[in-house]
Design a protein around this motif. Structure first.
Motif, PDB file in Angstrom:
ATOM      1  N   ARG A   1       0.836  -1.205   0.000  1.00  0.00           N
ATOM      2  CA  ARG A   1       0.000   0.000   0.000  1.00  0.00           C
ATOM      3  C   ARG A   1       0.867   1.250   0.000  1.00  0.00           C
ATOM      4  N   ILE A   2       1.915   1.251   0.813  1.00  0.00           N
ATOM      5  CA  ILE A   2       2.815   2.405   0.863  1.00  0.00           C
ATOM      6  C   ILE A   2       3.481   2.609  -0.495  1.00  0.00           C
ATOM      7  N   ALA A   3       3.954   1.509  -1.086  1.00  0.00           N
ATOM      8  CA  ALA A   3       4.631   1.617  -2.381  1.00  0.00           C
ATOM      9  C   ALA A   3       3.695   2.151  -3.459  1.00  0.00           C
ATOM     10  N   ALA A   4       2.431   1.699  -3.452  1.00  0.00           N
ATOM     11  CA  ALA A   4       1.471   2.183  -4.442  1.00  0.00           C
ATOM     12  C   ALA A   4       1.225   3.680  -4.283  1.00  0.00           C
ATOM     13  N   VAL A   5       1.155   4.148  -3.051  1.00  0.00           N
ATOM     14  CA  VAL A   5       0.951   5.576  -2.806  1.00  0.00           C
ATOM     15  C   VAL A   5       2.165   6.381  -3.289  1.00  0.00           C
ATOM     16  N   VAL A   6       3.357   5.853  -3.054  1.00  0.00           N
ATOM     17  CA  VAL A   6       4.560   6.528  -3.545  1.00  0.00           C
ATOM     18  C   VAL A   6       4.542   6.601  -5.069  1.00  0.00           C
ATOM     19  N   GLY A   7       4.163   5.494  -5.707  1.00  0.00           N
ATOM     20  CA  GLY A   7       4.053   5.494  -7.161  1.00  0.00           C
ATOM     21  C   GLY A   7       3.051   6.520  -7.657  1.00  0.00           C
TER      22      GLY A   7
ATOM     23  N   PRO B   1       1.826  14.557  -8.987  1.00  0.00           N
ATOM     24  CA  PRO B   1       2.268  15.450  -7.907  1.00  0.00           C
ATOM     25  C   PRO B   1       1.322  16.630  -7.736  1.00  0.00           C
ATOM     26  N   GLY B   2       1.042  16.965  -6.472  1.00  0.00           N
ATOM     27  CA  GLY B   2       0.222  18.132  -6.187  1.00  0.00           C
ATOM     28  C   GLY B   2      -1.266  17.931  -6.371  1.00  0.00           C
ATOM     29  N   ARG B   3      -1.708  16.674  -6.531  1.00  0.00           N
ATOM     30  CA  ARG B   3      -3.142  16.392  -6.678  1.00  0.00           C
ATOM     31  C   ARG B   3      -3.572  15.346  -5.660  1.00  0.00           C
ATOM     32  N   PRO B   4      -4.829  15.417  -5.195  1.00  0.00           N
ATOM     33  CA  PRO B   4      -5.335  14.322  -4.353  1.00  0.00           C
ATOM     34  C   PRO B   4      -5.536  13.087  -5.230  1.00  0.00           C
ATOM     35  N   VAL B   5      -5.160  11.928  -4.690  1.00  0.00           N
ATOM     36  CA  VAL B   5      -5.225  10.690  -5.467  1.00  0.00           C
ATOM     37  C   VAL B   5      -5.841   9.584  -4.622  1.00  0.00           C
ATOM     38  N   LEU B   6      -6.754   8.839  -5.228  1.00  0.00           N
ATOM     39  CA  LEU B   6      -7.276   7.618  -4.632  1.00  0.00           C
ATOM     40  C   LEU B   6      -6.632   6.454  -5.366  1.00  0.00           C
ATOM     41  N   ILE B   7      -5.986   5.568  -4.612  1.00  0.00           N
ATOM     42  CA  ILE B   7      -5.348   4.396  -5.196  1.00  0.00           C
ATOM     43  C   ILE B   7      -6.153   3.170  -4.808  1.00  0.00           C
ATOM     44  N   VAL B   8      -6.705   2.495  -5.810  1.00  0.00           N
ATOM     45  CA  VAL B   8      -7.470   1.268  -5.586  1.00  0.00           C
ATOM     46  C   VAL B   8      -6.620   0.102  -6.066  1.00  0.00           C
ATOM     47  N   ASP B   9      -6.224  -0.747  -5.142  1.00  0.00           N
ATOM     48  CA  ASP B   9      -5.383  -1.902  -5.471  1.00  0.00           C
ATOM     49  C   ASP B   9      -6.233  -3.163  -5.318  1.00  0.00           C
TER      50      ASP B   9
ATOM     51  N   PHE C   1      -0.200  10.694   3.007  1.00  0.00           N
ATOM     52  CA  PHE C   1      -0.962   9.448   2.908  1.00  0.00           C
ATOM     53  C   PHE C   1      -1.803   9.368   4.176  1.00  0.00           C
ATOM     54  N   VAL C   2      -3.077   9.760   4.071  1.00  0.00           N
ATOM     55  CA  VAL C   2      -3.904   9.883   5.272  1.00  0.00           C
ATOM     56  C   VAL C   2      -4.454   8.541   5.754  1.00  0.00           C
ATOM     57  N   GLY C   3      -4.522   7.548   4.875  1.00  0.00           N
ATOM     58  CA  GLY C   3      -5.037   6.234   5.265  1.00  0.00           C
ATOM     59  C   GLY C   3      -5.921   5.651   4.194  1.00  0.00           C
ATOM     60  N   GLY C   4      -6.671   4.633   4.556  1.00  0.00           N
ATOM     61  CA  GLY C   4      -7.531   3.987   3.573  1.00  0.00           C
ATOM     62  C   GLY C   4      -8.336   2.859   4.181  1.00  0.00           C
ATOM     63  N   ASN C   5      -9.027   2.140   3.333  1.00  0.00           N
ATOM     64  CA  ASN C   5      -9.880   1.029   3.765  1.00  0.00           C
ATOM     65  C   ASN C   5      -9.476  -0.263   3.067  1.00  0.00           C
TER      66      ASN C   5
ATOM     67  N   GLY D   1      -6.572  -6.901  -5.552  1.00  0.00           N
ATOM     68  CA  GLY D   1      -5.917  -8.199  -5.582  1.00  0.00           C
ATOM     69  C   GLY D   1      -6.669  -9.154  -4.677  1.00  0.00           C
ATOM     70  N   THR D   2      -5.955  -9.892  -3.830  1.00  0.00           N
ATOM     71  CA  THR D   2      -6.600 -10.774  -2.867  1.00  0.00           C
ATOM     72  C   THR D   2      -7.589  -9.982  -2.021  1.00  0.00           C
ATOM     73  N   CYS D   3      -7.137  -8.833  -1.541  1.00  0.00           N
ATOM     74  CA  CYS D   3      -8.032  -7.842  -0.939  1.00  0.00           C
ATOM     75  C   CYS D   3      -8.063  -6.619  -1.843  1.00  0.00           C
ATOM     76  N   VAL D   4      -9.067  -5.772  -1.638  1.00  0.00           N
ATOM     77  CA  VAL D   4      -9.120  -4.488  -2.348  1.00  0.00           C
ATOM     78  C   VAL D   4      -8.817  -3.402  -1.330  1.00  0.00           C
ATOM     79  N   THR D   5      -7.778  -2.626  -1.602  1.00  0.00           N
ATOM     80  CA  THR D   5      -7.437  -1.528  -0.698  1.00  0.00           C
ATOM     81  C   THR D   5      -7.752  -0.201  -1.364  1.00  0.00           C
ATOM     82  N   TYR D   6      -8.216   0.741  -0.548  1.00  0.00           N
ATOM     83  CA  TYR D   6      -8.549   2.090  -0.992  1.00  0.00           C
ATOM     84  C   TYR D   6      -7.695   3.046  -0.178  1.00  0.00           C
ATOM     85  N   ASP D   7      -6.734   3.699  -0.822  1.00  0.00           N
ATOM     86  CA  ASP D   7      -5.808   4.560  -0.099  1.00  0.00           C
ATOM     87  C   ASP D   7      -5.842   5.969  -0.661  1.00  0.00           C
ATOM     88  N   LEU D   8      -5.813   6.952   0.230  1.00  0.00           N
ATOM     89  CA  LEU D   8      -5.958   8.352  -0.156  1.00  0.00           C
ATOM     90  C   LEU D   8      -4.678   9.134   0.108  1.00  0.00           C
ATOM     91  N   LEU D   9      -4.197   9.770  -0.942  1.00  0.00           N
ATOM     92  CA  LEU D   9      -3.051  10.680  -0.859  1.00  0.00           C
ATOM     93  C   LEU D   9      -3.577  12.086  -1.112  1.00  0.00           C
TER      94      LEU D   9
END
Length: 242
Positions: free
Chosen positions: A96-102, A108-116, A132-136, A118-126
């Motif tokens: 999750r951290i690596a995806a947010v870095v990517g 850069p400079g925009r809010p981003v939602l990263i949906v990964d 990186f404020v967190g996610g579900n 796979g086995t689980c689905v993660t929702y992470d907000l930058l």
């Protein structure tokens, strides 16, 4: 040449980057010393980073440390180019951290939602300021199919590959459509809600099920199956002198 190794729950990826550009990705359902030896015997590697969400093979890690001049094992003490706002950062999945870095490199400079997906689905907000404020976290497609089979008396174990109608016309298609479309509609719900809060929101979809889900999502979404690898390459640069 940078070697990026991303070990997931079901497959390990070994990727090569040159001058920040992804060259190729190899996939290994089984990964250990033999796979590492064959790869290093056929590729010139200057630096490597290893990230895992499961238990790695110690012999494979030992080989990497011996044969690669600059080797980084990514963990929660590694330097990263984003701020972590999560209250328990040590429990964050490294993928999750690596995806947010990517994502931070791509937008850069925009809010981003990263949906990964796979086995689980993660929702992470930058956020736009690079936090990186967190996610579900929610069950992925195959986990949903497995849960329906294991926790009921008669529902079969259905493969996630096959026809996905809008409305199932058999037990098999009903379960597959329910699992797949359930994830797709869930993603659209997150996108709609977060876009109200962050109007300039950019959404990345990554992970093994990204293409399958993108075909079912009507909202605008950008598929990048290699977001984690891109982030890991950036983290390698942050933590090693290359």
């Amino acid at each position: 040449m940078n070697l990026i190794i991303d070990q997931g729950n079901s497959v390990t990826k070994m990727a090569l980057f040159r001058a920040g550009q992804l060259q190729n990705v190899d996939f290994y359902p089984k990964w250990g010393p033999d796979e590492v030896t064959r790869f290093l015997d056929t590729h010139a590697v200057d630096a490597a980073i290893f990230s895992t969400v499961t238990n790695p093979d110690p012999e494979a890690l030992k080989l990497l440390q011996q044969r690669v001049r600059c080797f980084v094992r990514f963990d929660h003490t590694s330097q990263i180019p984003v701020r972590i706002g999560y209250h328990t950062p040590h429990t964050l999945g490294l993928d999750r951290i690596a995806a947010v870095v990517g994502a931070s490199m791509e937008c850069p400079g925009r809010p981003v939602l990263i949906v990964d997906a796979g086995t689980c689905v993660t929702y992470d907000l930058l956020t736009a300021d690079g936090t990186f404020v967190g996610g579900n976290i929610a069950p992925g497609i195959r986990l949903r199919l497995l849960a329906m089979h294991e926790h009921t008396g008669k529902l079969p174990l259905v493969d996630d590959s096959g026809e996905i109608p809008e409305i199932g016309f058999s037990t098999e298609t009903a379960m597959r459509a329910g699992a797949t479309l359930g994830v797709a509609y869930e993603i659209e719900g997150y996108m709609a809600r977060l876009n109200e809060i962050y109007p300039d929101l950019f959404v990345f979809l990554t992970g093994g099920d990204a293409l399958k889900l993108a075909a079912k999502i009507k909202s605008r979404i950008f598929v990048n199956e290699n977001l984690v690898l891109t982030g890991l390459n950036r983290i390698l640069q942050e933590n090693a002198e290359i």
